[in-house]
Design an enzyme around this catalytic site. Structure first.
Site, mmCIF file in Angstrom:
data_model
loop_
_atom_site.group_PDB
_atom_site.id
_atom_site.type_symbol
_atom_site.label_atom_id
_atom_site.label_comp_id
_atom_site.label_asym_id
_atom_site.label_seq_id
_atom_site.Cartn_x
_atom_site.Cartn_y
_atom_site.Cartn_z
ATOM 1 C CE LYS A 1 -3.880 -1.824 2.691
ATOM 2 N NZ LYS A 1 -5.060 -2.251 1.876
ATOM 3 N NE ARG B 1 -11.139 -9.895 -2.174
ATOM 4 C CZ ARG B 1 -11.011 -8.858 -2.238
ATOM 5 N NH1 ARG B 1 -11.898 -9.392 -4.034
ATOM 6 N NH2 ARG B 1 -11.315 -7.378 -2.363
HETATM 7 N N1 BES Z 1 -8.143 -3.887 4.580
HETATM 8 C C1 BES Z 1 -8.155 -3.325 3.217
HETATM 9 C C2 BES Z 1 -9.457 -2.266 2.767
HETATM 10 C C3 BES Z 1 -9.295 -1.876 3.571
HETATM 11 C C4 BES Z 1 -9.727 -0.134 3.004
HETATM 12 C C5 BES Z 1 -10.006 -0.681 5.174
HETATM 13 C C6 BES Z 1 -9.163 1.181 3.950
HETATM 14 C C7 BES Z 1 -9.765 -0.262 5.957
HETATM 15 C C8 BES Z 1 -10.093 0.936 5.068
HETATM 16 C C9 BES Z 1 -8.366 -4.270 2.002
HETATM 17 O O1 BES Z 1 -7.288 -5.303 2.514
HETATM 18 C C10 BES Z 1 -8.067 -4.165 1.065
HETATM 19 O O2 BES Z 1 -6.653 -3.679 0.814
HETATM 20 N N2 BES Z 1 -8.524 -4.169 -0.433
HETATM 21 C C11 BES Z 1 -8.587 -3.820 -0.944
HETATM 22 C C12 BES Z 1 -8.933 -5.012 -2.222
HETATM 23 C C13 BES Z 1 -8.775 -5.169 -3.676
HETATM 24 C C14 BES Z 1 -6.714 -5.038 -3.845
HETATM 25 C C15 BES Z 1 -8.830 -5.654 -4.488
HETATM 26 C C16 BES Z 1 -8.960 -2.740 -1.548
HETATM 27 O O3 BES Z 1 -9.777 -2.062 -1.494
HETATM 28 O O4 BES Z 1 -7.868 -1.594 -2.356
HETATM 29 MN MN MN Z 2 -5.876 -5.357 2.151
#
Ligand code: BES
Ligand code: MN
Ligand code: ZN
Length: 503
Positions: free
Chosen positions: A281, A355
């Protein structure tokens, strides 16, 4: 220091306290009830202040009156309740705001009038319980890592809830229950706020184990060796890049003196930190990913609350706890892993780790053959794009379940919105190299995450709640403090309550 909450039937203006808060329903006559008593005690300044402040009792309006030593209370604050009839959620929110305001102005004691006759499915004391929950939730602060000047010098120590009804054994018990439910939710907030160097999967498992022991719940923890033996391949894939071992936590509440009417499973995503893994990230805001175990925190809080409420249902609380990190052992895009369910999954984006963890935990949960399985997770940024920061999205395999969830969320006063499991998007999860991949394209990202989870629940009636937005708050609002909120727990409690009344 824990807050002392008590119930009294005396006139709120006659109790010695730093602040007295009185809820006013919109359109209430300024000549009736508390306002009349205030005018009598303080004179025309009350009517004049109300006029000047244009206070009509609308939600979020409040006005403070100095009492100049004329009353036992140092200050009196009128708070708008909005339009009647007053609900549990309104009382809880007002009480939380009152406690937050009192603490913010260095008051150590608060008197709060509980609106009388709050309608309830729970029977007597609903208003008292909601008020008690509210003050404990509103008084929450996370100060564990503050020293010296940064430590707050005072806290709200004494709250007297004043009821215009009668003080009975039932209403007293309701206050006690409310306090303990709110303390459970505050535990969820603590867990979200704890830094990831302190709260890692093993530490979370230890905490669950200790909490369960204290409260008469059963708790089993599977460590890495046990998870490997049983074939939690997707959960383990996510854990590969971390120096911290993963854990599966399985807590059980069973009613002591009744045959359980239902068996329920609640699942929480417990990523103690989500760096994104190799698909790392951006640095900006990455610290918030300490809260990627908000779903797990809610499960802990729910189990703690059940040990107080003792409903006649069997409830299993499952947490998949992992840290998602990039290193030489980390899982990669292009990797293919089996799963507890048996299906093979092609990895596309290592940041879509939640997931994967949930897939294995849901496959484990369905083996318990529950009447209902509910998972909750800070799963997708896409859900925040769809609904904003203040609302979670829920999905379900059955329409009747959606209605029950809507009711439960509305009764709890938590903002949740039903989102669709669009079969049209299922093609996005097709893989050329494995049974399926775990992400589709950008569009409908919260929905495709839910569709992926659906592959692992079999025929079990199931609800998935994406709490990515409201699990943490950027600023305090309603019953929520800044930081971890515990959003979801109150809805789950209402859902369980409604299922108990069903049979
Ligand atoms: N934990 C994150 C989602 C999240 C984002 C929670 C902001 C709280 C605040 C999750 O694991 C994630 O990174 N999801 C990705 C999925 C994508 C790579 C398909 C996302 O939402 O960008
Ligand atoms: Mn994630
Ligand atoms: Zn995540």
């Amino acid at each position: 220091m824990t807050m002392k909450v008590s119930l009294s039937a005396s006139d709120p203006l006659s109790v010695a306290t730093d602040v007295a808060v009185i809820g006013i329903v919109e359109g209430a006559s300024p000549k009736a009830g508390a306002l009349a008593a205030l005018s009598k005690a303080l004179g025309p300044v009350v009517a004049r202040t109300l006029k000047r402040e244009d206070f009509t009792g609308k939600k979020d309006q409040s006005v403070e009156l100095a009492t100049n030593g004329q009353l036992k209370a140092g200050r009196v604050v009128l708070m708008g309740l909005g339009q009647g009839p007053v609900t549990e959620a309104q009382v809880r929110t007002m009480a939380a705001k009152a406690a937050r305001m009192a603490q913010g102005t260095k008051a150590t004691s608060l008197v709060l009038e509980v609106p009388y006759g709050v309608p309830s499915q729970t029977g007597a004391g609903a208003g008292e319980r909601a008020a008690s929950e509210g003050v404990v939730l509103g008084g929450y602060r996370f100060t564990r890592y503050l020293t010296g000047d940064r430590l707050p010098k005072s806290s709200l120590e004494r709250v007297t809830l004043v009821t215009t009804g009668r003080v009975t054994k039932e209403t007293r018990a309701a206050v006690e229950v409310g306090q303990r439910v709110a303390e459970a939710i505050n535990l969820a907030r603590d867990l979200v706020n704890e830094p990831p160097n302190e709260l890692y999967p093993e530490a979370l498992a230890k905490l669950c184990h200790d909490m369960s022991k204290d409260r008469g719940l059963k708790c089993t923890v599977l460590d890495k060796a046990a998870l490997t033996k049983r074939g939690f391949k997707l959960l383990l894939a996510v854990a590969q890049g971390s120096a911290r071992e993963p854990r599966l936590i399985h807590m059980v509440y069973t009613p002591a003196d009744a045959k359980p009417k239902k068996k329920l499973v609640f699942v929480g995503k417990g990523l103690t930190f989500d760096s994104g893994g190799l698909c790392i990230k951006p640095a900006q805001g990455m610290e918030d990913m300490k809260g990627d175990m908000g779903g797990a925190a809610n499960v802990v809080a729910l189990m703690a609350a059940l040990s107080v409420l003792k409903p006649p249902v069997e409830v299993h609380g499952l947490i998949g706890s992992v840290e998602n990190m990039p290193d030489g052992n980390a899982y990669r895009p292009g990797d293919i892993f089996g799963s507890l369910d048996g299906k093979f999954v092609e990895i596309i984006n290592t940041d879509a780790e939640g997931r994967l963890v949930l897939a294995d935990v849901l496959a484990y949960g369905r083996e318990l053959k529950p009447d209902l399985m509910v998972d909750n997770a800070t799963l997708t940024g896409a859900c925040i794009v769809a609904l904003g920061m203040l609302t979670s999205g829920f999905y379900t395999s059955q329409d009747e379940l959606a209605e029950k969830m809507k009711r439960a969320a509305a009764d709890a006063g938590e903002s949740m919105w039903h989102l669709p499991l669009l079969d049209e998007l299922r093609d996005g999860l097709k893989s050329d190299w494995a049974d399926l991949k775990h992400t589709a394209d950008r569009w409908g990202g919260s929905i495709t995450a839910a569709l992926f989870l659906r592959e692992f629940v079999g025929q079990t009636p199931w609800v998935h709640v994406d709490i990515a937005g409201p699990s943490m708050a950027q600023r305090a609002y309603g019953i929520h403090p800044k930081g971890g909120t515990g959003h979801g727990v109150l809805t789950f409690l209402k859902l369980i309550e409604s299922l108990v009344h069903e049979v």
